[in-house]
Design a protein around this motif. Structure first.
Motif, PDB file in Angstrom:
ATOM      1  N   GLN A   1       0.978   4.172  -3.016  1.00  0.00           N
ATOM      2  CA  GLN A   1       0.854   5.516  -2.899  1.00  0.00           C
ATOM      3  C   GLN A   1       2.213   6.361  -3.396  1.00  0.00           C
ATOM      4  N   GLU A   2       3.391   5.742  -3.246  1.00  0.00           N
ATOM      5  CA  GLU A   2       4.586   6.278  -3.654  1.00  0.00           C
ATOM      6  C   GLU A   2       4.640   6.440  -5.147  1.00  0.00           C
TER       7      GLU A   2
ATOM      8  N   LEU B   1      -9.777   3.726  -1.924  1.00  0.00           N
ATOM      9  CA  LEU B   1      -9.249   3.354  -0.764  1.00  0.00           C
ATOM     10  C   LEU B   1     -10.316   3.176   0.096  1.00  0.00           C
ATOM     11  N   GLU B   2     -10.829   4.253   0.461  1.00  0.00           N
ATOM     12  CA  GLU B   2     -11.786   4.339   1.339  1.00  0.00           C
ATOM     13  C   GLU B   2     -13.061   3.041   1.203  1.00  0.00           C
ATOM     14  N   GLU B   3     -13.564   3.339  -0.128  1.00  0.00           N
ATOM     15  CA  GLU B   3     -14.559   2.427  -0.337  1.00  0.00           C
ATOM     16  C   GLU B   3     -14.174   0.876  -0.311  1.00  0.00           C
TER      17      GLU B   3
ATOM     18  N   HIS C   1      -5.543  12.196  -6.780  1.00  0.00           N
ATOM     19  CA  HIS C   1      -5.515  11.916  -5.283  1.00  0.00           C
ATOM     20  C   HIS C   1      -6.851  11.807  -4.843  1.00  0.00           C
TER      21      HIS C   1
ATOM     22  N   ARG D   1     -13.278   3.459 -10.673  1.00  0.00           N
ATOM     23  CA  ARG D   1     -12.396   4.129 -10.265  1.00  0.00           C
ATOM     24  C   ARG D   1     -11.074   4.247 -11.026  1.00  0.00           C
TER      25      ARG D   1
ATOM     26  N   MET E   1     -11.914  -0.437   1.836  1.00  0.00           N
ATOM     27  CA  MET E   1     -11.564  -0.602   3.318  1.00  0.00           C
ATOM     28  C   MET E   1     -12.756  -0.814   3.878  1.00  0.00           C
ATOM     29  N   TYR E   2     -13.860   0.161   3.852  1.00  0.00           N
ATOM     30  CA  TYR E   2     -15.268   0.021   4.193  1.00  0.00           C
ATOM     31  C   TYR E   2     -15.905  -0.965   3.887  1.00  0.00           C
TER      32      TYR E   2
ATOM     33  N   ASP F   1      -7.977   8.249  -3.144  1.00  0.00           N
ATOM     34  CA  ASP F   1      -8.544   8.162  -1.617  1.00  0.00           C
ATOM     35  C   ASP F   1      -9.681   7.909  -1.559  1.00  0.00           C
TER      36      ASP F   1
ATOM     37  N   HIS G   1       2.076   9.143  -5.939  1.00  0.00           N
ATOM     38  CA  HIS G   1       2.437  10.659  -5.685  1.00  0.00           C
ATOM     39  C   HIS G   1       3.774  11.084  -6.629  1.00  0.00           C
TER      40      HIS G   1
ATOM     41  N   TYR H   1     -19.065  -1.619  -2.456  1.00  0.00           N
ATOM     42  CA  TYR H   1     -17.824  -0.862  -2.043  1.00  0.00           C
ATOM     43  C   TYR H   1     -16.375  -1.793  -2.004  1.00  0.00           C
TER      44      TYR H   1
ATOM     45  N   LEU I   1       0.917  -1.297  -0.100  1.00  0.00           N
ATOM     46  CA  LEU I   1       0.053   0.055   0.013  1.00  0.00           C
ATOM     47  C   LEU I   1       0.824   1.200  -0.085  1.00  0.00           C
ATOM     48  N   ILE I   2       2.056   1.195   0.819  1.00  0.00           N
ATOM     49  CA  ILE I   2       2.810   2.549   0.965  1.00  0.00           C
ATOM     50  C   ILE I   2       3.377   2.615  -0.421  1.00  0.00           C
ATOM     51  N   TRP I   3       3.673   1.643  -1.172  1.00  0.00           N
ATOM     52  CA  TRP I   3       4.455   1.830  -2.445  1.00  0.00           C
ATOM     53  C   TRP I   3       3.608   2.169  -3.409  1.00  0.00           C
TER      54      TRP I   3
END
Lengths: 356, 356
Positions: B146-147, B170-172, B163, B208, B174-175, B167, B150, B199, B142-144
């Motif tokens: 996002q890297e 990602l929220e959808e 972004h 998306r 996870m929810y 975002d 961005h 979701y 996940l961190i990579w």
């Protein structure tokens, strides 16, 4: 925004309140948006409760002080957002850490995975599902930490530096935790224990927050290097002390000694020093007791006694003190704004006398 | 870069190779950097192996096609980076999903947490530590992701849109996963099952990715709305078919029927339709069998028979077909570049006839 800039003192309490206000506004918005879209608002509310339950906001404060140290005066909203992001990152790391260690308590309340497990009731799968729910709450804390970061209003060059520092911090912490989890258990290799401490906690606790704040202010190389010179010893002292508190508790009784690290067989500096100074008989006892999931108070008392007798506890305390003093020497030699220098001295005490 | 722009056909195989090259370069750099800094390079290498083991890169392809649909011609490097980011995001979601479901196999190989557990050997804690290691590998994915996102070179306004869309995605997800994990188990509420599907998977699979690609090209509102009109039915069809395959396998034998969702008691459209159309006796059987961790092949066969008899399987297949046809109608009515329209038709088939 009151009186924090260009004064002789940085009002750390005020900064803490400002950071908390950013977090509260952000998470309140998230809960509201979730409710409007049939998403579960309890995720944002779980994080609000987690943050409200405690935490000294050390990283957020260091970030803002790093910004002052680099001469920051504009972009105050941006640095508060970066500082708030660090605290959501900490929440993410702690929530996942508690799942991995199966810790029962965090900040005096049930750990998130335990609380969710309780809510799921008597189901035979409640434990696994509770851990799954907490994993997702942790993921959203990380996702939102990154959202706070990349929505901070920064000029392109500073934004790039901030992102690069933040990415490096995230990697270090994940790698440190990975070494911790997948490692071989405690041995007498003090350097290896220090390396784990450095990646897992040290850089993310002091060095990176200071650098991030400095980067928001467009710091020059001197200031960035100063953040490292100051951050490494203080961060290590912070982690070594944390390991010490886990086993021995704090002298003021605010932190009670526990069984967590001993049962886990965490690879700490304290245990490495103990194993190195132990007699063959003591080594056998340490190796047979540490890392047992069923270690009881009686066994823990024996481990503590060996760590006292071998001088490991005393040497560990000395390592904390010498790192604290090293940080003070760095501060003495640096030509920092007075207010930033004073705040850093205060935070150096907070970080090395960490008691909860 | 060969012949993908301004042609009658988008060479999806070439796009897939370009996306894979971005991922491979990025992760090879990560492994090299880790080795140089005493970090564990195996994390990056685990992700390389995970990506190499399979995956159709549907989301990456949709992202690039969305970019074409919005008239993308510059910023090709940027859109490939965003597309690659989506595939690392998928790796993150699947690795964590497999931990939460304790799935044994992924893409024909042991799931990451199982592989790490095996490596840890006979220790009584191997299972928990393996899950912890996999959790951290997932976090780094996940961190990579996002890297990669961005560091894509985009003008400020497009970066913000990208972004915000990412975002939201990602929220959808996870929810959706949270509702799935913390939910009440299957019932006859088809709308609730559809909402979870939407979701957890639907928006992140088609809508998306299309929107993200379109945003890289600076899409107008018409194209963004088209992404939604196309993405929602196709994404739902994708998830509904995935649930169907889990229970019944694929007719070509590429995907064998399993016990996973039935043992978990996943809240799927298939089960909701079954419960709704079942006789009281069949309902009792479904409720007593589905969600049992010890469900065996015999019990699963009984569930499958009820889902056939009640017409739930047939109705589920019909829901997939009608959504596929709806997407085709949207495409017919849209004035898209020919190449993008053709590629979307091909991907619509891939997404709804997903077989592994």
């Amino acid at each position: 925004m009151s009186g924090v800039i260009d004064v002789q003192e940085i009002d750390l309490d005020a900064v803490r309140e400002q950071v908390d206000a950013v977090l509260e506004d952000f998470l309140e918005d998230k809960a509201g948006a979730a409710a409007r879209r049939s998403h579960p608002p309890e995720v944002a509310n779980t994080l609000r409760a987690f943050l409200a339950a405690g935490g000294k906001r050390v990283r957020a404060l260091l970030c803002v002080v790093g910004w002052h140290a680099a001469g920051g005066s504009e972009d105050r909203a941006a640095v508060l957002r970066v500082a708030a992001s660090l605290e959501l990152f900490v929440a993410f790391a702690l929530i996942h850490d508690d799942i991995m260690d199966d810790s029962a308590v965090r900040r005096g309340r049930p750990a998130v995975h335990r609380a969710l497990c309780t809510r799921l009731g008597q189901s035979s799968r409640a434990e696994r599902l509770g851990a799954g729910g907490a994993l997702l709450v942790g993921n959203l804390a990380l996702i939102w930490a990154q959202e706070l970061l990349h929505t901070a209003d920064l000029p392109l060059r500073r934004r790039r530096t901030v992102h690069a520092l933040y990415d490096a911090m995230l990697e270090e912490v994940m790698y440190g935790q990975y070494l911790d989890v997948m490692g071989t258990g405690p041995d007498d290799d003090i350097d290896a224990a220090l390396r784990i401490a450095r990646y897992k906690t040290a850089t993310a606790t002091v060095e990176r927050p200071l650098q991030l704040g400095a980067a928001v202010a467009g710091a020059d190389d001197t200031t960035v290097n100063l953040c490292t010179a100051l951050g490494l010893p203080l961060g290590e002292a912070f982690q070594i002390r944390d390991d010490l508190l886990d086993v021995f508790g704090s002298t003021d009784g605010a932190c009670t000694p526990g069984l967590g690290d001993l049962r886990e067989g965490k690879r700490t500096v304290l245990l490495a020093l103990g194993l190195r100074a132990a007699t063959p008989a003591q080594q056998r006892r340490l190796r047979s007791l540490v890392g047992r999931a069923d270690l009881d108070e009686h066994g823990a008392a024996e481990v503590r006694a060996i760590l006292e007798e071998t001088g490991a506890r005393r040497r560990t305390e000395h390592m904390i003190t010498s790192r604290y003093e090293q940080a003070l020497r760095v501060l003495d030699a640096a030509a920092l704004p007075t207010a930033a220098s004073r705040a850093l001295r205060a935070l150096a005490v907070t970080a090395t006398q960490y008691t909860s």
